[in-house]
Design an enzyme around this catalytic site. Sequence first.
Site, short mmCIF file in Angstrom:
data_model
loop_
_atom_site.label_atom_id
_atom_site.label_comp_id
_atom_site.label_asym_id
_atom_site.label_seq_id
_atom_site.Cartn_x
_atom_site.Cartn_y
_atom_site.Cartn_z
CG ASP A 416 -1.97 1.05 1.20
OD1 ASP A 416 -2.32 1.49 0.09
OD2 ASP A 416 -2.43 1.46 2.27
CE LYS A 603 -6.06 27.03 2.55
NZ LYS A 603 -6.75 27.66 3.66
CG ASP A 839 -3.29 1.96 5.93
OD1 ASP A 839 -4.00 1.56 4.98
OD2 ASP A 839 -2.83 3.11 6.00
CG ASP A 843 -5.27 -2.32 2.55
OD1 ASP A 843 -5.30 -2.24 1.32
OD2 ASP A 843 -4.98 -1.36 3.28
#
Length: 1425
Positions: A416, A603, A839, A843
């Site tokens: 990963d 921003k 994690d 998975d």
Amino acid sequence: MRPMSCLREQRERSSLLPELLTWDTVGGLYRDTNCFTRNLRKIVALTKAVNPRYWRRPFLNPPPTMPTKAEIEAEKQKDLKRNVQMNEHKEDLGDMAKRLGTNYDKGLTSAQVLALQEKWGPNQLTPPKETHICIKFILELTDFFSLLLWIGGILCFVGYGLQKSKDNLYLGIVLFFVVMATGIFSFVQNQKSDNLMKSFANMLPPKVLVLRDGEMSFEDAIKMVPGDIVEINAGDLVPADVRILECSDNLVVDNASLTGEAEPQKRKKECTHEDPLETQNLCFFGTQIPEGSCKGVIISTGDHTVMGRIATLAMATDNEQTPINKELENFIHIISGIAMFLGISFLIVNAIRGVNWITNLVFMIGIIVANVPEGLITTVTVCLTLTANRMHTKMVLVKNLEGVETLGSTSCICSDKTGTLTQNIMTVAQLVYGGKDGFSIEDCESSFSKSGASYDVESASFKALCKCATLCNVAVFDEKSKFVTDADNEFVKDASGNRTPIDFFNLREQGDGSTIREVAWKPVGNASEAAMIKFVHPLSEDSDVDKNRALAPAETVIPFNSKNKYQVHVHVDSQYNANGTTTATKPEEILKNNKGNRMVYMKGAPERILARCDKQMVDGKISKMSEEDRKKIDDLNMKLAENGLRVLAFCQAELEYKKYPVGYDYKADPDGYCSPNFPIGDFNQTYDGPDKKHPNSNEGMVYVGMMALIDPPRPAVPPAVSKCKTAGIKVIMVTGDHPVTAQAIAYKVGILWSKTVGDMEKENDRAGLSPGDEGYQDPETAQAIVVPGHKISIDMEEEKWDSILDHPQIVFARTSPQQKLVIVENCQRLGHIVAVTGDGVNDSPALKKADIGVAMGIMGSEVSKNAADMILLDDNFASIVAGVEEGRLIFDNLKKSICYTLTSNIPEISPFISQVMFDIPLPLSTILILGIDLGTDMVPAISMAYETAEADIMKRPPRNAKVDRLVTKKLIHLAYLQIGIMQAMSGFYVYMVVLNDYGYPPHILQGLGGVDYWGLQPLYCRFRGGQYVNVDGVGMDTPAAVITAADVANGVDAKHLGILTSGPTKTHPLWDRGDGGYVIDCEFPVMNFNGVSGGVAYADRSDGANTKTSGQTTITAESIAALGQQGYFHYIPWRGRMSPFWENDWLSWSIDAEEAPGGQFGKDSTDDAFFSYGPVGVWSICLSDSDMSEYSTSKEAAAGEAVDQLDLFTPSNAAGCDSSLNSAGAISGGDGKVRMFKEATFCNGDADQAAGCGTTFDADLNMPNWQTTCGYANIDSDVTYLAGTRETPCANIASRMIQKEALHHAQGSYFISIIVVQWADLLICKTRWLSLRTQGMKNSVMNFGLFFETLLGAWLCYMPGFKDALGTRPIRFTHWLPGIPWSCLIFTYDECRKYLMRTTSPEMVDPASGQVIRMKGWLERNTYY
């Protein structure tokens, strides 16, 4: 999931299915656009096949072939591996409300909820079936290896019950102990509670705010049903799969547990993508809402959710059998097969030879025990445990011990990205600002840019950029993380009452020894904004985030939204603050007293910000922005984006105080206007709607710069990936992140290092090149490839998979959990040993399917940790590489340990083979074999786990599991046919030396151990020379008669010259070789009388009138006479008298006293035991049957012992025999068989003995001495029975007791000799390639093991208490020494072998990969194991 157009119909029709085929079982077969009615024919066929009673009426013709349950289950598994297919995110909300039967304003009614709960069940994941802990324990005790030993132990106890031989009892106890101890040890080490479903359950919130019956209330999440209207707020877990109805502009969802994406994903109520995992109007069960809130309708619950599919897939995915487990299983089957073959073969051979069946069975057990290394499983488990403990110090927690070696066998790592290869911390990697030379990209100090920081801290433009990033930002540092807190999470204060501060940075040591600098203060807020304040804060004292914000409070804030893609703050300029203003001054006071210009900070997305700017800041000065400047900035932005960076641009504007005085009402959307009443660069912007732009918003902004963010690689990852390449391990990135980001990180860490297929295609397109053109790059030749998830599926042909996986550099991006699993399966299909890191929940299926699953300890979810075999406590990919090195080392060391263990098999097996082949007394007992396997060999074998690598094992390619097995033919050949044979030769040499020292030279042993006579019956031998002596060594007054030259002259065969023709006497019972005498050969008298069966009272055992032998066969006066005629006499060796075990009382032993545990005598001995030994007296056949005619032809049996003497025996000269028996063959018939006689008279000198006995046999050493009290000291000159005085029968047991003790000493010495040669074996097994001189003796555990096995062997021999249980004896020190030359020979032989192997196998280094390549010579090919 199915399309809505037929989903309702499917679910309604599913009630037709029998209970044996649930909707989920059949539904897995029909996916995509298939509808129940379209597939009804197939479903009818399936259910009819399983339960015909449901289909009694004619319906539809079933298909000709009907799938089996296994096929249905396989198709269901295949369906689970497909990507999620659903259309609820595209369905019209009105149609959805009708289908779900809900009302978006009032929710479901209570009655609807109850009905739906009955239909769909609780909103939880179905737990898998669990094996009871007792069953698991029983399985540990009943594997093939254990069953073998259980059967052996049971047979030993059966033997003990029939024969009362305590040897069998002790052996049975030890075998049972071995099985129990090994089983318990394995059970404790391998017991791992499967908490996977509990982990999924933890993803469910306890309470949910739900709308029912028109009212909002908190209800248990487990009671949620499809159609419920729920409200989810920031910080909540999503209780089920939810379609968004309404949401705040700032709603984001953390999908990390589902897709692995590091950044929270934006959510809105509109459908934005065909893929349900990509669209923004769905929230999935188990994910979290970090910011914003929403109202939604539940579309799926429990197992029907996307997370439920993953859970089902994880539970349905079988754990792969580990390579080491396969190796051990294969090895045990081979060894056990050999053991069973040899055991059964010798069982048959012994049965043919007429060996007692119990003795035969125990013998078979011995063969099996000798072949099977009982301590191997324990040794392997301990070695793996020790390595696991060592790996824990390197921050790797091993859950499945066998995973230690599996990691070493790994040939492919599917890793990963987020949190494994990267730090899972959004970081500012690069900057763009206008320096002295204009706008340029500058590196920040991060692992993404290895060159270090290149920005100018003193630049005015840089400072302006940092200030904008600080103030146009709402992320803050958690106050609790800035100061020390106690266990109650309260601030720790010093004596002055001040809080104890924590340094902004700290250093954390990782498993590979490297350190990583971390920000100790924990930011709270958006990950990108958090990255900015972490970058700015430590730059200088003037960049303190909290201080700058406190001195420049905001007038107004326009939050970021997905439509505008910008965020705006208006702040005071701190340089105009009133005198005396501090950080403690209240914001409203600062705003009121600051009489200077205000600043607008903005921003957002680079293209949006650039479009609002008409000026730029270069070197701190503001100037007009030209089109050329604009293009340059845009090019810089594109360059950053192509590197996979997330780019945010910054701009500002200064507001004149006169126009924007104190108290000015800043508004984002003033009445009648669609834009703010202050500058935001709207000069080029147009707005939809009736409202017009506010004129103030048109003023252009000043472009300040850009910040490029990324989750940077861990510093230790690139060298770790490089090490993997050197080790021949393929590293594949498998991530849910965007392909561009994944590719950028892959290049940075070294997973990619050449052009990808996509890069080549783009460059060809840009240059307008076609195949055949000059400069055209053929994508087919690309070594690297980036594969988006939408291009792969479970249904893809194997050829396409092979084409992808053939690339040495691979990145899979935007992959789903199902795709990760399929990737792993295809890698395994190609023969790879696959390690998978992960994690997230997404998975877990791949982690379980992989040969070795590796979860993250810090950022990993509980689900992934429970699915994995090991956990990286520091989340560092480099720790995996350290684990690979440890795994390769433990495989090497296990090979060495097994080789060491197996070499002792030959010296353990060969005694049994020799006993059968040569009829010698057993050189090594079964119990002592266990003493080697479970005692002396254990610590040395385990010490191999501490051995360091011989060479750089990370420069070898991964082992080929099909060829480089744990146990190879070469290992067996070396251990068995080379070292093992030398060890066996040593053992036999020592065995014969010891027996010779106690009076039994090697040449007489053959034929004496074939039946169970040794140590039970008196031995008769022929002597040439020597003399008979008493216990003091004094010879007879009249020497024994011998064949002289005169006898030869009278016709006696010359070869008999010097042979004694008379036997020992009761006063001189021992034979001493003197100055040249020697034993020619020896025999045991034939057992040719089978007495009456039945119990014999203890008092009647010495009764001369006894006629019973409890059914046992026994020797007779005639079988002794047959030996006497040929010159064989009762043998009690003088050397035995001079031994440390001799007892004078053996010549006069009370039958009331036990001579040895389980022996013949004593009140506790059984009839079977008493009569299976030599008789205390003489049984005479002729006294009952003078013509020797009463024998049983049915009980005739072949006899190897003394058969020649039987054939030559003429009974006419024997006491009581008819004179007509003057020809040979009366006992054996001349056919080599023993006739078993039914009548015999017992003579023992007692007053009750038969009258015919008289004093005929008084001189026979088998006749008891009649004494007042037994004991050699009490023997007088007359040992015949005398009423009232000499009424106690005292047996002469010296012959059999010396045999017994001499054999125990020989067996003990054989045992010690194995220890001695194992010294050399341990040293040679320490290395497989290098010389011991090179490797050294630095392994302190092995050094201890050498002393341990020696001391343990000595302790077992010399410690009182083991004599009876193990059959050991305190052997002479000189008997330790004969094995030493053999030990030296073994060491020298192997050192020479390895030297020649090294010199004939030159090495070279592959310059491309750094791997060591050897040109194997003949010796390496044939002996390197």
